[in-house]
Write a protein that holds these residues in place. Structure first.
Motif, mmCIF file in Angstrom:
data_model
loop_
_atom_site.group_PDB
_atom_site.id
_atom_site.type_symbol
_atom_site.label_atom_id
_atom_site.label_comp_id
_atom_site.label_asym_id
_atom_site.label_seq_id
_atom_site.Cartn_x
_atom_site.Cartn_y
_atom_site.Cartn_z
ATOM 1 N N GLY A 1 0.777 -1.228 0.000
ATOM 2 C CA GLY A 1 0.000 0.000 0.000
ATOM 3 C C GLY A 1 0.807 1.276 0.000
ATOM 4 N N PHE A 2 2.132 1.187 -0.122
ATOM 5 C CA PHE A 2 2.950 2.381 0.035
ATOM 6 C C PHE A 2 3.824 2.684 -1.182
ATOM 7 N N THR A 3 3.516 2.081 -2.306
ATOM 8 C CA THR A 3 4.328 2.306 -3.500
ATOM 9 C C THR A 3 4.262 3.762 -3.941
ATOM 10 N N PHE A 4 3.110 4.397 -3.739
ATOM 11 C CA PHE A 4 2.957 5.811 -4.090
ATOM 12 C C PHE A 4 4.079 6.640 -3.458
ATOM 13 N N HIS A 5 4.334 6.417 -2.171
ATOM 14 C CA HIS A 5 5.342 7.200 -1.461
ATOM 15 C C HIS A 5 6.709 7.055 -2.118
ATOM 16 N N GLN A 6 7.044 5.802 -2.468
ATOM 17 C CA GLN A 6 8.356 5.536 -3.043
ATOM 18 C C GLN A 6 8.503 6.195 -4.407
ATOM 19 N N VAL A 7 7.488 6.052 -5.245
ATOM 20 C CA VAL A 7 7.546 6.634 -6.586
ATOM 21 C C VAL A 7 7.600 8.155 -6.501
ATOM 22 N N TYR A 8 6.875 8.721 -5.558
ATOM 23 C CA TYR A 8 6.841 10.178 -5.436
ATOM 24 C C TYR A 8 8.235 10.725 -5.144
ATOM 25 N N LEU A 9 8.970 10.094 -4.235
ATOM 26 C CA LEU A 9 10.305 10.577 -3.903
ATOM 27 C C LEU A 9 11.266 10.424 -5.083
ATOM 28 N N THR A 10 11.207 9.284 -5.752
ATOM 29 C CA THR A 10 12.054 9.083 -6.929
ATOM 30 C C THR A 10 11.718 10.104 -8.006
ATOM 31 N N ASN A 11 10.441 10.415 -8.134
ATOM 32 C CA ASN A 11 9.978 11.415 -9.084
ATOM 33 C C ASN A 11 10.547 12.795 -8.744
ATOM 34 N N ALA B 1 3.935 -2.798 -9.948
ATOM 35 C CA ALA B 1 4.244 -1.396 -9.662
ATOM 36 C C ALA B 1 5.293 -1.279 -8.565
ATOM 37 N N THR B 2 5.192 -2.130 -7.549
ATOM 38 C CA THR B 2 6.164 -2.109 -6.464
ATOM 39 C C THR B 2 7.557 -2.485 -6.967
ATOM 40 N N LEU B 3 7.624 -3.482 -7.824
ATOM 41 C CA LEU B 3 8.918 -3.874 -8.387
ATOM 42 C C LEU B 3 9.458 -2.791 -9.317
ATOM 43 N N ALA B 4 8.589 -2.155 -10.094
ATOM 44 C CA ALA B 4 9.028 -1.068 -10.977
ATOM 45 C C ALA B 4 9.546 0.114 -10.168
ATOM 46 N N ALA B 5 8.897 0.390 -9.038
ATOM 47 C CA ALA B 5 9.357 1.471 -8.168
ATOM 48 C C ALA B 5 10.743 1.154 -7.609
ATOM 49 N N SER B 6 10.959 -0.108 -7.246
ATOM 50 C CA SER B 6 12.265 -0.510 -6.728
ATOM 51 C C SER B 6 13.333 -0.410 -7.801
ATOM 52 N N GLU B 7 13.026 -0.850 -9.005
ATOM 53 C CA GLU B 7 13.990 -0.761 -10.108
ATOM 54 C C GLU B 7 14.362 0.692 -10.389
ATOM 55 N N ALA C 1 3.404 2.432 -14.156
ATOM 56 C CA ALA C 1 3.058 1.164 -13.500
ATOM 57 C C ALA C 1 2.153 1.416 -12.297
ATOM 58 N N LEU C 2 2.439 2.481 -11.558
ATOM 59 C CA LEU C 2 1.608 2.830 -10.413
ATOM 60 C C LEU C 2 0.202 3.224 -10.853
ATOM 61 N N GLU C 3 0.115 3.990 -11.919
ATOM 62 C CA GLU C 3 -1.197 4.400 -12.412
ATOM 63 C C GLU C 3 -1.999 3.183 -12.892
ATOM 64 N N HIS C 4 -1.332 2.263 -13.565
ATOM 65 C CA HIS C 4 -2.013 1.045 -14.018
ATOM 66 C C HIS C 4 -2.540 0.257 -12.831
ATOM 67 N N ALA C 5 -1.744 0.159 -11.769
ATOM 68 C CA ALA C 5 -2.183 -0.563 -10.573
ATOM 69 C C ALA C 5 -3.383 0.120 -9.933
ATOM 70 N N ALA C 6 -3.369 1.456 -9.888
ATOM 71 C CA ALA C 6 -4.501 2.184 -9.300
ATOM 72 C C ALA C 6 -5.785 1.939 -10.075
ATOM 73 N N GLN C 7 -5.657 1.813 -11.371
ATOM 74 C CA GLN C 7 -6.838 1.556 -12.206
ATOM 75 C C GLN C 7 -7.397 0.155 -11.996
ATOM 76 N N LYS C 8 -6.570 -0.752 -11.484
ATOM 77 C CA LYS C 8 -7.002 -2.133 -11.250
ATOM 78 C C LYS C 8 -7.453 -2.370 -9.815
ATOM 79 N N ASN C 9 -7.479 -1.327 -9.015
ATOM 80 C CA ASN C 9 -7.874 -1.469 -7.618
ATOM 81 C C ASN C 9 -9.275 -2.073 -7.512
ATOM 82 N N GLY C 10 -9.397 -3.115 -6.692
ATOM 83 C CA GLY C 10 -10.686 -3.760 -6.498
ATOM 84 C C GLY C 10 -11.060 -4.775 -7.556
ATOM 85 N N THR C 11 -10.162 -5.033 -8.517
ATOM 86 C CA THR C 11 -10.437 -6.016 -9.560
ATOM 87 C C THR C 11 -9.576 -7.253 -9.330
ATOM 88 N N SER C 12 -9.800 -8.251 -10.152
ATOM 89 C CA SER C 12 -9.012 -9.483 -10.035
ATOM 90 C C SER C 12 -7.561 -9.273 -10.438
#
Length: 415
Positions: A247-257, A339-345, A319-330
């Motif tokens: 649930g915290f990938t947003f924070h990581q991407v924001y700082l890298t951004n 998205a978490t792995l992309a943020a780490s990379e 990747a984060l935006e794609h994950a947000a669009q899939k929230n609540g889906t299968s």
């Protein structure tokens, strides 16, 4: 060197203000912030006025729809605008991180009264900070900074009262309200609350970092603060077992951004340095530094690395935006993990390359670039301080483990 160069730049050069920022009315504010960033750094002047201007322009309401008082930007556009702001002054962009995260979480659960309150604050041009710990980490050596962990009911006044301290409260110096989780005394239940700034709330500018000095990352102190009963809410229902736990990938991407934004500013400052530098070394090949082949090549290297850094950051954003669009889906689990792995990379690559680019700026200007008036050293310092959040060494190991064994990332905020 305290101002962005006003001369037109060559083809392909980055712009401080993107067309999106200009179309939304932020061009003048971003330009002024950029022009005065070095002066604020020298004078250690906190950007209260600059942040107030951005809030009045609806910067904190970027993700709300136009009908709801916002600008209706996509998540990817939010990060693009934050990157523009980081190019102007990374301190100010960083100070908005917790607010943007809280708004993003609220947009996912807008029917819940707690989150509706957060969105109403953003609609009213208020910014929201945190009054609880950023992680529930229980590893040895981890120290929680959760404050207001208990709200005591005051029957006479019909309000809740709480106290506590939050260390490293980034942005809270500028925020109008604070959210947190606590146990309320009447039913001994865990609740969420919204505390609007008022009596008993104080934030100290005691952050001692060598970079990002103006983010308001000092200690937030709450002393017998009053939380209105109507502003205490039931917690969100627990996630379904099959939901994604990251649930915290947003924070990581924001700082890298933010780092990517700083690197863009390095390019602009590099052009200004080379254009204004008057003397070349006696062993150089040209009379003017701007005509020196070695310096032209270094400027080209700075440009190429900066472009690659922004592209790497944007890949993580997408990747984060794609994950947000899939929230609540299968597809939520798989897309959130991706998205978490992309943020780490992105963090591994950018944390390694960005300080080099900032260092090359000093090489480009040589003795002309080391003046404290220009404060060009702030770029390297700011990058390293942002990068120190959740060190890349652990992400490198995780990425290797994931390839070898399928090891999944930790789920705490501090990873």
């Amino acid at each position: 060197m305290s101002e962005i160069p006003t001369q037109s730049l060559g083809a392909g050069a980055p712009a401080l203000v993107s067309p999106l920022a200009a179309s939304l009315g932020f061009a003048e504010a971003f330009g002024e912030i950029a022009a005065t960033a070095a002066r604020r750094e020298r004078e250690q002047r906190l950007p209260h006025a600059e942040i107030a201007t951005l809030k009045s322009l609806g910067f904190g309401a970027l993700r709300l729809s136009a009908d709801d008082g916002g600008h209706g930007v996509s998540l990817s556009e939010l990060f693009a605008l934050a990157r523009d702001l980081a190019a102007a002054d990374s301190n100010i962009a960083h100070a908005f991180r917790n607010h943007f995260w809280q708004v993003e979480a609220a947009l996912q659960r807008r029917d819940h009264p707690f989150h509706a309150h957060v969105l109403d604050l953003a609609r009213r041009r208020k910014s929201v900070g945190l009054s609880f710990a950023d992680s529930d980490a229980t590893a040895a050596g981890a120290r929680s900074s959760r404050v207001l962990s208990r709200l005591e009911w005051d029957a006479r006044r019909q309000v809740y009262v709480g106290s506590g301290d939050k260390v490293y409260a980034t942005g809270n110096l500028y925020n109008d309200a604070f959210v947190g989780v606590a146990v309320e005394s009447r039913a001994n239940d865990t609740v969420q609350y919204v505390l609007e700034r008022g009596e008993g709330v104080a934030t100290e500018d005691d952050w001692q970092g060598f970079g990002q000095r103006l983010t308001g990352s000092g200690t937030a102190r709450f002393r017998d603060v009053v939380v209105q009963a109507a502003h205490v809410y039931a917690c969100d229902p627990p996630k379904a077992p099959e939901a994604a736990p990251w649930g915290f990938t947003f924070h990581q991407v924001y700082l890298t951004n933010c780092i990517a934004g700083i690197v863009r500013r390095v390019v602009l400052d590099a052009v200004a340095v080379l254009r204004t530098r008057q003397r070349n070394f006696y062993h150089g090949e040209a009379a003017q530094p701007a005509d020196e082949p070695a310096l032209q090549a270094l400027l080209g290297r700075i440009r190429a690395y900066a472009t690659s850094i922004e592209a790497t950051a944007q890949r993580a954003v997408q990747a984060l935006e794609h994950a947000a669009q899939k929230n609540g889906t299968s597809d939520e689990y798989a897309s959130t993990l991706a998205a978490t792995l992309a943020a780490s990379e992105a963090k591994v690559v950018i944390d390694d390359l960005a300080p080099q680019v900032a260092s090359w700026l000093i090489d480009l200007g040589s003795g002309s670039a080391v003046s404290s008036v220009a404060a060009l050293d702030r770029h390297w310092r700011n990058i390293k301080v942002i990068a120190s959040h959740n060190p890349r060494l652990y992400k490198e190991r995780l990425l290797g483990q994931n390839l070898l064994t399928g090891q999944l990332p930790p789920t705490g905020a501090f990873f």
